[in-house]
Design a protein around this motif. Sequence first.
Motif, mmCIF file in Angstrom:
data_model
loop_
_atom_site.group_PDB
_atom_site.id
_atom_site.type_symbol
_atom_site.label_atom_id
_atom_site.label_comp_id
_atom_site.label_asym_id
_atom_site.label_seq_id
_atom_site.Cartn_x
_atom_site.Cartn_y
_atom_site.Cartn_z
ATOM 1 N N ALA A 98 0.912 74.378 29.191
ATOM 2 C CA ALA A 98 2.012 73.400 28.875
ATOM 3 C C ALA A 98 1.848 72.207 30.083
ATOM 4 O O ALA A 98 2.523 71.200 29.625
ATOM 5 C CB ALA A 98 3.274 74.005 28.766
ATOM 6 N N MET A 99 1.814 72.363 30.996
ATOM 7 C CA MET A 99 1.904 71.553 32.209
ATOM 8 C C MET A 99 0.844 70.435 31.893
ATOM 9 O O MET A 99 1.062 69.223 32.263
ATOM 10 C CB MET A 99 1.005 72.051 33.469
ATOM 11 C CG MET A 99 2.051 73.032 34.145
ATOM 12 S SD MET A 99 1.161 73.656 35.823
ATOM 13 C CE MET A 99 2.243 74.889 36.228
ATOM 14 N N GLY A 100 -0.186 70.609 31.088
ATOM 15 C CA GLY A 100 -1.123 69.651 30.682
ATOM 16 C C GLY A 100 -0.277 68.403 29.944
ATOM 17 O O GLY A 100 -0.780 67.209 29.844
ATOM 18 N N THR A 102 2.737 67.351 30.844
ATOM 19 C CA THR A 102 3.307 66.292 31.583
ATOM 20 C C THR A 102 3.229 64.887 31.788
ATOM 21 O O THR A 102 4.363 64.283 31.702
ATOM 22 C CB THR A 102 3.371 67.153 33.003
ATOM 23 O OG1 THR A 102 3.736 68.156 32.970
ATOM 24 C CG2 THR A 102 4.503 66.354 34.075
ATOM 25 N N ARG A 151 -5.631 73.762 29.867
ATOM 26 C CA ARG A 151 -4.521 72.997 30.393
ATOM 27 C C ARG A 151 -5.179 71.515 30.304
ATOM 28 O O ARG A 151 -4.528 70.591 29.820
ATOM 29 C CB ARG A 151 -4.547 73.177 31.594
ATOM 30 C CG ARG A 151 -3.179 72.385 32.287
ATOM 31 C CD ARG A 151 -2.917 72.718 33.591
ATOM 32 N NE ARG A 151 -3.751 72.582 34.621
ATOM 33 C CZ ARG A 151 -3.593 73.158 35.987
ATOM 34 N NH1 ARG A 151 -2.586 73.804 36.009
ATOM 35 N NH2 ARG A 151 -4.347 72.952 36.724
ATOM 36 N N GLN A 155 -3.951 67.881 28.031
ATOM 37 C CA GLN A 155 -3.704 66.529 28.522
ATOM 38 C C GLN A 155 -4.229 65.614 27.619
ATOM 39 O O GLN A 155 -3.859 64.253 27.640
ATOM 40 C CB GLN A 155 -4.460 66.229 29.862
ATOM 41 C CG GLN A 155 -3.782 66.725 31.075
ATOM 42 C CD GLN A 155 -4.378 66.700 32.308
ATOM 43 O OE1 GLN A 155 -4.906 67.525 32.693
ATOM 44 N NE2 GLN A 155 -4.469 65.214 33.012
#
Lengths: 257, 361
Positions: A98-100, A102, A151, A155
């Motif tokens: 999920a950081m991707g 951001t 990840r 993005q």
Amino acid sequence: MTLVVENVSVRVGGRDLVSEVSLEVAEGEVLGLAGPNGAGKSTLLRTLYRARRPTSGRVLLDGRDVWRQPAGWLARRLAAVLQESGGDFELTVYDVVAMGRTPHKRAFDGDNHEDKAIIADALARLDVAGLAYAPFDRLSGGEKQRVLIARALAQRPATMVLDEPTNHLDLRHQLDALELVRGLGVTAVIALHDLNLAAAFCDRVCVMDGGRVVAVGPPAEVLTPALLAEVYRVQAEVTVHPETGVPQLSLRTGGRP
Amino acid sequence: MIELTETAGAAPAAVPGLPSRRPGPPYPLVIALLTLLLAGAVTAGIAAGSISLPAGQVWGILLHRIHPALADPAWTSVRETIVMDVRLPRVLLCGIIGAGLSVCGMALQALVRNPLADPMLLGVSSGASVGAVAVVVSGLAVLGVFTLPVAAFAGALAALAAVYFLARSGGRMTTVRLVLAGVAMAEVLSAVASFLVVVSADPHKAQSAVRWMLGGLAGTTWTMVWIPVAAVLLGTVALLGVSRPLNLLLAGEEAAASLGLDVHRFRAALFVLVAIMIGTIVAVSGAIGFVGLIMPHAVRLLIGSDHRRALPAAALLGAAFLIVADLVARTLITPEEIPVGIITALVGGPFFLWLMRRRSR
């Protein structure tokens, strides 16, 4: 997106880790980056994904200097898959992937349906959907590597930089990971130790040694016994696979050239 | 841009032995329960004391104050004074301090990427103490009511920066170095604060500095409450706004940079933010340990490390915890008051050990 490296040098503590490297990667091209340990591959890659500012020279993505853009600008266009670095926090695989999202989000934005779909898709493509709520730190090295590639997919980049993405992977997953990156159609720079993989998956290979580019070109032109003897100090035979036409290396053990 | 085939919304395939959904209780339930816990703690905190009040009366008085039509006044004005002027400001301040320490602990742990970070352990609280004691002893009041908080903030920021740079070598920071640098800094700064008190020429000022250093929240008045309330509320909202970047830091510096975070600038900004929050907190309460260490861990065990979910929960849990701890501190051996830091350490230590055991199972 085209990626241009223009006379990039990185000097740390009086030592040139990378000196005057120039490269051009065309839209949709996959460039392999090879070279012995300490050749400067990882340092060069760092200048691409904004982890280390070049001492001199420029990195251009579609004509824009990545170091003169806001930090988020690059992350929406270029994703990096780095060597896994563990932490002491219990992040789930889902959290990591999920950081991707951001770079595409502002403060206080939640994950909408599109984000969730992109995350689910990335998990599924890397064959880690079943691990979604497992703690990242307890995965095997290969599983972690796949999660980090997932990840990068989340993005939704047009360009990817991968530092030894096949390091911890078994044979099947090595091929799957590289086929996946090729299949995306993105511009990619991949540091690879395995020259056979580089020959099979890259349009061109760039060989570095001592911080400099020694040779760039199609695998068949670059990966020659003479170059391998000079750069890696190994005796190698290069044959061409009868069906695929891909150059294949076999090393002679024992003696040094 | 990559075009991906539509597997959108497809549930991840279930793998035997692995959780197919996020483990632990559902998030809204956790938040609801924590809110309930906080409401209970507030009620108990206001009701208990030398004159104990029934819970119904506590809420009656509070509701009547919000709007006279909400409750019929069936209590003496003395009781109203006790609730409104003595116990409510203290409970409110406790809640704010607990919430502030808890979210600061969580943010610090992400900023130095180390689960052992805590305002007390890193010497931040001690730095704030030095700043505050210097003001109390010298009797400076150049900035009016803001003199003490601003001095505490300056001390906190200086200590945090010093520990951070001492613990880093060659761009890396190990847990051992961080904890050693923090403990050493805390010791040195505590000694400096004590020294300032000892060499103080004015015995009255020295005495008030000592009373302040012992911590605790006795004699809280409304005038003390507003600065920390504002700092902690605004600070917590700011932290919620950067909860995604905080998540990125958990992945490591390089990964965070590749995901579009300007790591150095972000870390510097957040150090200042945390120092402001800790400074205003320490200025009113002295140094209270363990809250910033334990609450974030308890929250992570409940609902995971994602700061978007964990920060609100940490604020609620920290607030409830410190209100209860203060309640115990002032009622355990009445009429004496125990400094609340002793209670947080006594309760916090075993709780932390229990959590560790549970986690290792």
